[in-house]
Design a protein around this motif. Structure first.
Motif, PDB file in Angstrom:
ATOM      1  N   ASN A 193       1.269  -1.338   0.296  1.00  0.00           N
ATOM      2  CA  ASN A 193      -0.201   0.350   0.136  1.00  0.00           C
ATOM      3  C   ASN A 193       0.950   1.272  -0.180  1.00  0.00           C
ATOM      4  N   ILE A 194       2.110   1.086   0.211  1.00  0.00           N
ATOM      5  CA  ILE A 194       2.866   2.251   0.670  1.00  0.00           C
ATOM      6  C   ILE A 194       3.497   2.506  -1.230  1.00  0.00           C
ATOM      7  N   ALA A 195       3.599   1.714  -1.715  1.00  0.00           N
ATOM      8  CA  ALA A 195       3.719   1.814  -2.530  1.00  0.00           C
ATOM      9  C   ALA A 195       2.851   2.351  -3.719  1.00  0.00           C
ATOM     10  N   LEU A 196       1.069   1.720  -3.621  1.00  0.00           N
ATOM     11  CA  LEU A 196       0.857   1.680  -4.160  1.00  0.00           C
ATOM     12  C   LEU A 196       0.193   3.369  -3.749  1.00  0.00           C
ATOM     13  N   ALA A 197       0.805   4.110  -2.587  1.00  0.00           N
ATOM     14  CA  ALA A 197       0.503   5.550  -2.992  1.00  0.00           C
ATOM     15  C   ALA A 197       1.035   6.248  -3.372  1.00  0.00           C
ATOM     16  N   PHE A 198       2.052   6.303  -4.196  1.00  0.00           N
ATOM     17  CA  PHE A 198       2.744   7.090  -5.335  1.00  0.00           C
ATOM     18  C   PHE A 198       2.962   6.675  -6.678  1.00  0.00           C
ATOM     19  N   LEU A 199       1.682   5.752  -6.925  1.00  0.00           N
ATOM     20  CA  LEU A 199       1.629   4.885  -8.432  1.00  0.00           C
ATOM     21  C   LEU A 199       0.523   5.854  -8.744  1.00  0.00           C
ATOM     22  N   PHE A 200       0.439   6.967  -8.720  1.00  0.00           N
ATOM     23  CA  PHE A 200      -0.904   6.955  -9.912  1.00  0.00           C
ATOM     24  C   PHE A 200      -0.419   9.025 -10.097  1.00  0.00           C
ATOM     25  N   PHE A 201       0.660   9.457  -8.951  1.00  0.00           N
ATOM     26  CA  PHE A 201       1.146  10.434  -9.181  1.00  0.00           C
ATOM     27  C   PHE A 201       2.135  11.078 -10.124  1.00  0.00           C
ATOM     28  N   PRO A 202       2.535   8.996 -11.261  1.00  0.00           N
ATOM     29  CA  PRO A 202       3.739   9.501 -12.381  1.00  0.00           C
ATOM     30  C   PRO A 202       2.035  10.067 -13.525  1.00  0.00           C
ATOM     31  N   VAL A 203       1.545   9.174 -14.004  1.00  0.00           N
ATOM     32  CA  VAL A 203       0.118   9.210 -14.794  1.00  0.00           C
ATOM     33  C   VAL A 203      -0.731  10.362 -14.370  1.00  0.00           C
ATOM     34  N   THR A 204      -0.901  11.150 -13.573  1.00  0.00           N
ATOM     35  CA  THR A 204      -1.448  12.484 -14.026  1.00  0.00           C
ATOM     36  C   THR A 204      -0.521  13.725 -14.646  1.00  0.00           C
ATOM     37  N   ARG A 205      -1.512  14.044 -15.661  1.00  0.00           N
ATOM     38  CA  ARG A 205      -1.220  14.738 -16.972  1.00  0.00           C
ATOM     39  C   ARG A 205      -0.836  16.506 -15.793  1.00  0.00           C
ATOM     40  N   ALA A 206      -1.829  16.412 -15.745  1.00  0.00           N
ATOM     41  CA  ALA A 206      -1.852  17.947 -15.485  1.00  0.00           C
ATOM     42  C   ALA A 206      -1.427  18.088 -13.655  1.00  0.00           C
ATOM     43  N   SER A 207      -0.661  18.014 -13.798  1.00  0.00           N
ATOM     44  CA  SER A 207      -0.148  17.917 -12.232  1.00  0.00           C
ATOM     45  C   SER A 207       0.854  18.735 -11.992  1.00  0.00           C
ATOM     46  N   SER A 208       0.443  19.224 -10.923  1.00  0.00           N
ATOM     47  CA  SER A 208       1.134  20.063 -10.089  1.00  0.00           C
ATOM     48  C   SER A 208       2.239  19.881  -8.809  1.00  0.00           C
ATOM     49  N   VAL A 209       1.796  18.312  -8.805  1.00  0.00           N
ATOM     50  CA  VAL A 209       3.067  18.145  -8.141  1.00  0.00           C
ATOM     51  C   VAL A 209       4.354  17.465  -8.315  1.00  0.00           C
ATOM     52  N   LEU A 210       4.274  17.348  -9.631  1.00  0.00           N
ATOM     53  CA  LEU A 210       5.567  16.709 -10.483  1.00  0.00           C
ATOM     54  C   LEU A 210       6.654  18.351 -10.761  1.00  0.00           C
TER      55      LEU A 210
END
Length: 729
Positions: free
Chosen positions: A197-214
């Motif tokens: 679940n720790i790894a899953l918490a980071f899984l969707f950040f790279p595929v969020t295209r309009a991301s303000s975090v990346l």
């Protein structure tokens, strides 16, 4: 060869305007620095929580104290603790990122050359490739460092959890008549799921295209896909091991019937098994051999993520799901905005069909739609496939071409082959329905910091470099100042592919004077010994009739898109808290009374429903509001049916005739050297660059990318700086 300019002419401005601009720019920098400092505090605090979470100090002291204060709430219950500790900080960082990016001002005249690179010399060394060939692809030192730290976090968490649990089992013994080793086996499977679940918490950040975090970490979604792949493999390895250990445990303890249990409260085994099966279905199609040969199977199988996430939440409950919720929450916001944008039909003006099995699509756009070089769009052609979306690099420049957006599509797959056949037929259609998502790209580019930029391409890999060259055309003519020297090294299989060089200059908007642009093109044709005497096919244009339902491309959230995105995230999250608080206080609490009586699955479904409703209301309102603001501009563009692209010129590189020879095209031809029957000696060409700072970009076949990355990482030339650029979706 275009003549070189020894010194640039700085743009003049009045002292008053310069002073006001400087003061406003200084205020923005102060605010951005303050936001960055706050971001680092929250980010480091969140990382600290992840590190200390497996320790007894956190579990027996800090956690109990926080749970006692937040978990007793009649509005959120035990879920309040997870929201406070894991969900809120990340969404707060996302909102901070939106404000930070909105305030990011584009420097009118950035530093050119060694002055720009000296400031980041240490960082440039960390960005140097260290791994070139291998399962991870081209990886820099900084990526290796973060990857090692992430693996260390997973190993540390699993080891700490396991050690504390084993000590407790050894001290108190097993329960329910189990043997000690059986209890330890069950505990190992349980903690593998927790670490997954720790790894899953980071899984969707790279595929969020309009991301303000990346962008806060200098990343883009297209360049972060490899991180999503790494995380996906880690998640599935951990969850598969988690499931197999529990199946083995049930079989050894003669409790295999528990596989079919769906408990009213607590963990649901059936939901977990369904989630695991959906994840395995996705995972099986992600391996390169399957993905390349059966792309459609890979594409459609990835929709199983909906089942995977839904049943995962039902499996562990909404309280524990709040740990992985932030990344998925931001992904859902982005996905819904993409859905709203894709409902519109894009206004496709014309297509240029080149003799090298390549098509350039030209879309109408509003002047307010701006994007950076190397940006991409995703397009869907319903007549080819209603579900498939394919990414393509934008070749146009929003500064040179205010009312047009262009992409280049090479005939290299089933989908693109069908499109080329339709457009190259003797009687092409008079209209083509196309939907567009995007553009997506880096918040800013840093190519100007180098004294020289070397771009190495193979085949259709030239596409992203066209947008970069056009940006330098704009910079050199608008600011009348010296830009970095540009060298484009492009390799093609056949001489017909040389027609792609015609796309370097835009059809319209090309400045008449390119003397400030220091561009050299080295074009290699590898499979032919000499130039063809006559072209068998000529480039031609296909014009499309406009429809009243077609709309010019515009930013989905308008010119202030980052502020609107921050508003959507914050408003939808507050709305979710209010609605779920009311539901918990007046519906769930009278039944549950914090004694775990209310169905875990029902509570999870209610939370999922409220999240979707909150995101839907906030995003729809922002989208419709901006669409209403842009309605007048869009209406004016629709009425300009007579404004079409100029006649597509023939090729000056492939011995075809031009109707009019312009000075820019003559300069481009003079700057081009053709080489037949040989491949570029990249090592020699790169080592001959004597400038103090040389940025090296490569886009093309894997072998070419590895060769260039290997040259830059060899350490034989300290002035070579490998600039990561990736389009491997």
């Amino acid at each position: 060869m275009p003549r070189k300019v020894d010194s640039g002419i700085m743009r003049r401005s009045s002292p008053t305007s310069f002073s006001s601009t400087s003061s406003s720019g200084g205020a923005k920098r102060i605010v951005r620095d303050a936001i960055w400092a706050l971001f680092m505090v929250v980010f480091l605090g969140t990382v600290l929580i992840w590190i200390v979470m497996p320790t007894n100090t956190y579990r027996n002291r800090w956690s109990l104290s926080i749970r006692a204060k937040s978990g007793s709430s009649t509005y959120f219950g035990k879920q309040g603790y997870s929201i406070l500790m894991f969900t809120f900080p990340v969404l707060f960082i996302a909102c901070l990122g939106c404000v930070y990016l909105h305030l990011g001002n584009k420097s009118s005249e950035p530093q050119v050359g060694k002055n720009g690179i000296k400031k980041n010399k240490g960082l440039a060394m960390w960005k140097r490739p260290v791994l070139v060939r291998g399962p991870l692809g081209i990886v820099s030192w900084i990526e290796v460092a973060f990857f090692v730290m992430f693996i260390a976090l997973l190993v540390w968490s699993f080891a700490a959890y396991l050690r504390n649990s084993f000590l407790k089992i050894d001290r108190t013994g097993s329960t329910d008549g189990e043997k000690v080793w059986e209890a330890k086996l069950e505990t190992s499977g349980f903690w593998l799921g927790i670490v997954g679940n720790i790894a899953l918490a980071f899984l969707f950040f790279p595929v969020t295209r309009a991301s303000s975090v990346l962008p806060l970490f200098g990343l883009t979604s297209e360049a972060s896909i490899k991180y999503h792949i790494w995380l996906g493999h880690i998640v599935m390895v951990l969850f598969t091991a988690h499931g197999l250990i529990f199946i083995l445990y049930w079989a050894l303890t003669h409790r295999i019937s528990e596989m079919m249990e769906w408990q009213k409260t607590g963990v649901s085994n059936v939901a977990g098994e369904i989630a695991l099966l959906a994840g395995l279905g996705m995972w099986a199609t992600t391996f390169p051999r399957v993905r390349r040969k059966m792309f459609e199977l890979f594409f459609y199988a990835h929709y199983l993520y909906i089942l995977f996430m839904f049943f995962f939440v039902l499996h562990v409950g909404i309280s524990y799901s709040c740990i992985m919720l932030p990344g998925f929450y931001l992904f859902m916001v982005d996905r819904y905005l993409r859905f709203l944008q894709s409902r519109n039909r894009a206004r496709l003006v014309c297509a240029r069909v080149l003799p090298c099995d390549t098509v350039e699509l030209n879309f109408s756009k509003t002047p307010g739609l701006e994007y950076t070089p190397t940006s991409i769009v995703f397009i869907n052609v319903p007549s080819l496939s209603k579900l498939q979306w394919h990414p393509f690099t934008i070749s146009s420049n929003s500064n040179l071409e205010k009312d047009k957006l262009s992409i280049i599509i090479k005939n290299e797959g089933t989908w693109s082959q069908k499109l080329y056949q339709i457009l190259s037929s003797p009687s092409p259609p008079n209209r083509l329905d196309v939907s567009v998502e995007g553009p997506y790209g880096p918040a800013s580019t840093h190519f100007l910091r180098h004294e020289k930029l070397v771009m190495v391409s193979g085949g259709s890999g030239i596409t992203p470099f066209i947008s970069i060259i056009r940006e330098f055309i704009f910079m050199s003519t608008t600011f009348k100042s010296m830009t970095p020297k540009l060298t484009l090294i492009c390799a093609f299989k056949n001489s017909s592919d040389l027609t792609m060089l015609d796309l370097v200059l835009p059809i319209s908007g090309t400045p008449s004077d390119l003397s400030n642009l220091q561009l050299q093109i080295e074009a290699y044709v590898t499979r032919e010994k000499e130039a063809a005497t006559q072209s068998s096919k000529q480039a031609r244009s296909v014009w499309f009739k406009p429809s009243s339902f077609d709309e010019p491309l515009s930013a989905v959230l308008g010119p202030n898109s980052w502020l609107w995105l921050g508003a959507i995230i914050s408003v939808s999250f507050v709305m979710f808290l209010i609605l779920i608080g009311i539901i918990t206080r007046y519906y769930i609490y009278p039944i549950d009374q914090n004694q775990n009586k209310y169905s875990t699955a029902s509570r999870a479904v209610l939370n999922i429903l409220v999240i979707c409703i909150s995101i839907g209301i906030a995003a729809s309102t922002a989208f419709l509001w901006n669409k209403r603001i842009n309605a007048k501009e869009v209406k004016q563009i629709k009425h300009l049916d007579g404004l079409t692209l100029a006649h597509s010129p023939g090729s000056g590189f492939y011995n075809a005739e031009r109707e009019l020879e312009s000075l820019p095209h003559q300069s481009l031809v003079q700057a081009t050297n053709l080489h037949f029957g040989e491949r570029p000696d990249l090592k020699k060409m790169l080592f001959e660059c004597k400038e103090s700072s040389v940025g090296v970009l490569v886009c093309g076949p894997k072998k070419m990318r590895h060769e260039v990355a290997g040259i830059c990482s060899s350490g034989l030339a300290d002035n070579l700086h490998f600039e990561s650029i990736s389009f491997s979706w």
